[in-house]
Design an enzyme around this catalytic site. Structure first.
Site, PDB file in Angstrom:
ATOM      1  N   ASN A   1       0.832  -1.201   0.036  1.00  0.00           N
ATOM      2  CA  ASN A   1       0.268  -0.038   0.036  1.00  0.00           C
ATOM      3  C   ASN A   1       0.833   1.117  -0.071  1.00  0.00           C
ATOM      4  O   ASN A   1       1.460   1.342   0.949  1.00  0.00           O
ATOM      5  CB  ASN A   1      -0.838   0.087   1.279  1.00  0.00           C
ATOM      6  CG  ASN A   1      -1.674   1.192   1.522  1.00  0.00           C
ATOM      7  OD1 ASN A   1      -1.716   2.112   0.498  1.00  0.00           O
ATOM      8  ND2 ASN A   1      -2.224   1.500   2.682  1.00  0.00           N
TER       9      ASN A   1
ATOM     10  N   LYS B   1       0.066   4.309  -0.480  1.00  0.00           N
ATOM     11  CA  LYS B   1      -0.568   5.543   0.155  1.00  0.00           C
ATOM     12  C   LYS B   1      -0.006   6.753  -0.719  1.00  0.00           C
ATOM     13  O   LYS B   1      -0.055   6.610  -2.019  1.00  0.00           O
ATOM     14  CB  LYS B   1       0.083   5.943   1.524  1.00  0.00           C
ATOM     15  CG  LYS B   1      -0.098   4.554   2.473  1.00  0.00           C
ATOM     16  CD  LYS B   1       0.131   5.062   3.742  1.00  0.00           C
ATOM     17  CE  LYS B   1       0.277   3.612   4.641  1.00  0.00           C
ATOM     18  NZ  LYS B   1       0.146   3.694   6.115  1.00  0.00           N
TER      19      LYS B   1
ATOM     20  N   HIS C   1      -9.301   1.088   4.986  1.00  0.00           N
ATOM     21  CA  HIS C   1      -7.949   1.414   5.897  1.00  0.00           C
ATOM     22  C   HIS C   1      -8.418   2.210   6.868  1.00  0.00           C
ATOM     23  O   HIS C   1      -9.000   3.241   6.665  1.00  0.00           O
ATOM     24  CB  HIS C   1      -6.948   1.870   4.869  1.00  0.00           C
ATOM     25  CG  HIS C   1      -5.659   1.980   5.281  1.00  0.00           C
ATOM     26  ND1 HIS C   1      -5.068   2.751   6.021  1.00  0.00           N
ATOM     27  CD2 HIS C   1      -4.360   1.214   5.193  1.00  0.00           C
ATOM     28  CE1 HIS C   1      -3.910   2.823   6.371  1.00  0.00           C
ATOM     29  NE2 HIS C   1      -3.584   1.528   5.663  1.00  0.00           N
TER      30      HIS C   1
ATOM     31  N   GLU D   1      -6.722   4.911   7.949  1.00  0.00           N
ATOM     32  CA  GLU D   1      -6.778   6.203   7.586  1.00  0.00           C
ATOM     33  C   GLU D   1      -7.625   6.717   6.900  1.00  0.00           C
ATOM     34  O   GLU D   1      -7.991   7.989   6.969  1.00  0.00           O
ATOM     35  CB  GLU D   1      -5.216   6.382   6.580  1.00  0.00           C
ATOM     36  CG  GLU D   1      -4.069   6.368   7.321  1.00  0.00           C
ATOM     37  CD  GLU D   1      -2.934   5.715   6.676  1.00  0.00           C
ATOM     38  OE1 GLU D   1      -2.751   5.795   5.409  1.00  0.00           O
ATOM     39  OE2 GLU D   1      -1.957   5.127   7.527  1.00  0.00           O
TER      40      GLU D   1
ATOM     41  N   GLU E   1      -5.361  -4.941  10.828  1.00  0.00           N
ATOM     42  CA  GLU E   1      -4.247  -3.968  10.665  1.00  0.00           C
ATOM     43  C   GLU E   1      -4.594  -2.850  12.366  1.00  0.00           C
ATOM     44  O   GLU E   1      -5.402  -2.151  12.335  1.00  0.00           O
ATOM     45  CB  GLU E   1      -4.234  -2.889   9.437  1.00  0.00           C
ATOM     46  CG  GLU E   1      -4.067  -3.445   8.159  1.00  0.00           C
ATOM     47  CD  GLU E   1      -3.488  -2.516   7.266  1.00  0.00           C
ATOM     48  OE1 GLU E   1      -2.386  -2.824   7.019  1.00  0.00           O
ATOM     49  OE2 GLU E   1      -4.104  -1.430   7.211  1.00  0.00           O
TER      50      GLU E   1
ATOM     51  N   GLY F   1       2.535   2.422  10.412  1.00  0.00           N
ATOM     52  CA  GLY F   1       3.649   3.345  10.275  1.00  0.00           C
ATOM     53  C   GLY F   1       4.312   3.781  11.584  1.00  0.00           C
ATOM     54  O   GLY F   1       4.803   4.708  11.590  1.00  0.00           O
TER      55      GLY F   1
ATOM     56  N   SER G   1       3.469  -2.446  10.186  1.00  0.00           N
ATOM     57  CA  SER G   1       4.966  -2.362  10.436  1.00  0.00           C
ATOM     58  C   SER G   1       5.508  -3.685   9.960  1.00  0.00           C
ATOM     59  O   SER G   1       6.614  -4.144  10.525  1.00  0.00           O
ATOM     60  CB  SER G   1       5.547  -1.911  11.764  1.00  0.00           C
ATOM     61  OG  SER G   1       5.028  -0.589  12.020  1.00  0.00           O
TER      62      SER G   1
HETATM   63  C1  PEP Z   1      -0.573   0.109   5.929  1.00  0.00           C
HETATM   64  O1  PEP Z   1      -0.556   1.332   5.405  1.00  0.00           O
HETATM   65  O2  PEP Z   1      -1.472  -0.481   5.718  1.00  0.00           O
HETATM   66  C2  PEP Z   1       0.297  -0.227   6.675  1.00  0.00           C
HETATM   67  C3  PEP Z   1       0.428  -1.191   7.385  1.00  0.00           C
HETATM   68  O3  PEP Z   1       1.579   0.524   6.959  1.00  0.00           O
HETATM   69  P1  PEP Z   1       2.926   0.141   7.386  1.00  0.00           P
HETATM   70  O4  PEP Z   1       3.385  -1.210   6.979  1.00  0.00           O
HETATM   71  O5  PEP Z   1       3.692   1.393   7.141  1.00  0.00           O
HETATM   72  O6  PEP Z   1       2.804   0.010   8.924  1.00  0.00           O
END
Ligand code: PEP
Length: 248
Positions: A10, A12, A95, A97, A167, A173, A210
């Site tokens: 992803n 972003k 997501h 976000e 998630e 992040g 992460s």
């Molecule tokens: C994500 O944006 O879905 C995500 C898991 O980001 P990161 O791997 O950077 O934590």
């Protein structure tokens, strides 16, 4: 349980055209069809066609979001049918976000899931609790509610195109990954929940938060973790490749 694993990047709102060029030129000699696992990437929508031109064989490209209507007076939105016409094969919906920053409601997400599945797009539906919700002992209740609200009323014949990503918001992040045991506990719960709620316990379950080349193997060693949804570490071609290699 599904057999094939998934590594889904992803991106972003990241990558300039120059960075896209660098990413794909590093991977152009890699034939992703040789991997057992599925390698998918969701770039920014405006980069989709560029990525389709540049991506080598075996990588599927998709979108990070879409509207729930196919067309109309929705300035600034992305139509799921336009994304599909461009070559998107999947879309990420829900997501954290989108939920937190763009205030997307359960109802809206449910409509998006249904529209995208109807169109023939694969859907990665994201769920996950915040740190506060975890500390209050509400992990299962929060994830269950997001599944119940977001996935209600789906046409059972479309369930083969559905994936779910767990998630935890506190791990996205932040560099703090859920331990394989913490992730597996929720994945096991989701597997049973989806079996009861949708009558299907083979929906691929991806972990996101992460994920990095250094922790992917331990996460994938768990029986209910079928892959990773990866933000930061998917932006670098060498790390993305390591993740796909680790997934087999
Ligand atoms: C994500 O944006 O879905 C995500 C898991 O980001 P990161 O791997 O950077 O934590």
């Amino acid at each position: 349980m599904s057999t094939k694993r998934y590594i889904v990047g992803n991106w972003k709102m990241n990558h300039s055209l120059k960075e896209l060029d660098a990413f794909w030129s590093q991977l152009k000699s890699t034939d992703f069809t040789k991997f057992e696992s599925n390698a998918w990437i969701a770039p920014q929508g405006i980069h989709l066609s560029k990525c389709l031109e540049m991506a080598g064989s075996g990588i599927k490209l998709g979108a990070q979001n879409c509207h729930h209507k196919l067309s109309g007076a929705f300035t600034g939105e992305a139509s799921p049918s336009a994304l599909k016409d461009m070559g998107a094969e999947f879309v990420i919906i829900g997501h954290s976000e989108r939920r937190a920053i763009f205030n997307e409601s359960h109802e809206e997400l449910n409509l998006k899931v249904k529209t995208a599945l109807e169109l023939g797009l694969k859907v990665i539906f994201c769920v996950g609790e915040t740190l506060q919700e975890r500390n209050e002992g509400r992990v299962f209740a929060v994830n269950q509610n997001q599944i119940h609200q977001g996935l209600k009323g789906i046409d059972p014949s479309k369930l083969g195109s559905l994936l779910v990503a767990y998630e935890p918001v506190w791990a996205i992040g932040t560099g703090v990954t859920a331990s394989p045991e913490q992730a597996e506990e929720v994945h096991h719960f989701l597997r049973e929940l989806l079996g009861k709620f949708l009558g299907r316990n083979s929906i691929p379950l991806l972990y996101g938060g992460s994920v990095k080349p250094a922790n992917i193997k331990d996460l994938l060693s768990k029986p209910n973790i079928d892959g990773g949804l990866v933000g930061g570490a998917s932006l670098k071609a060498s790390d993305f490749l390591k993740l796909v290699e680790a997934a087999g």
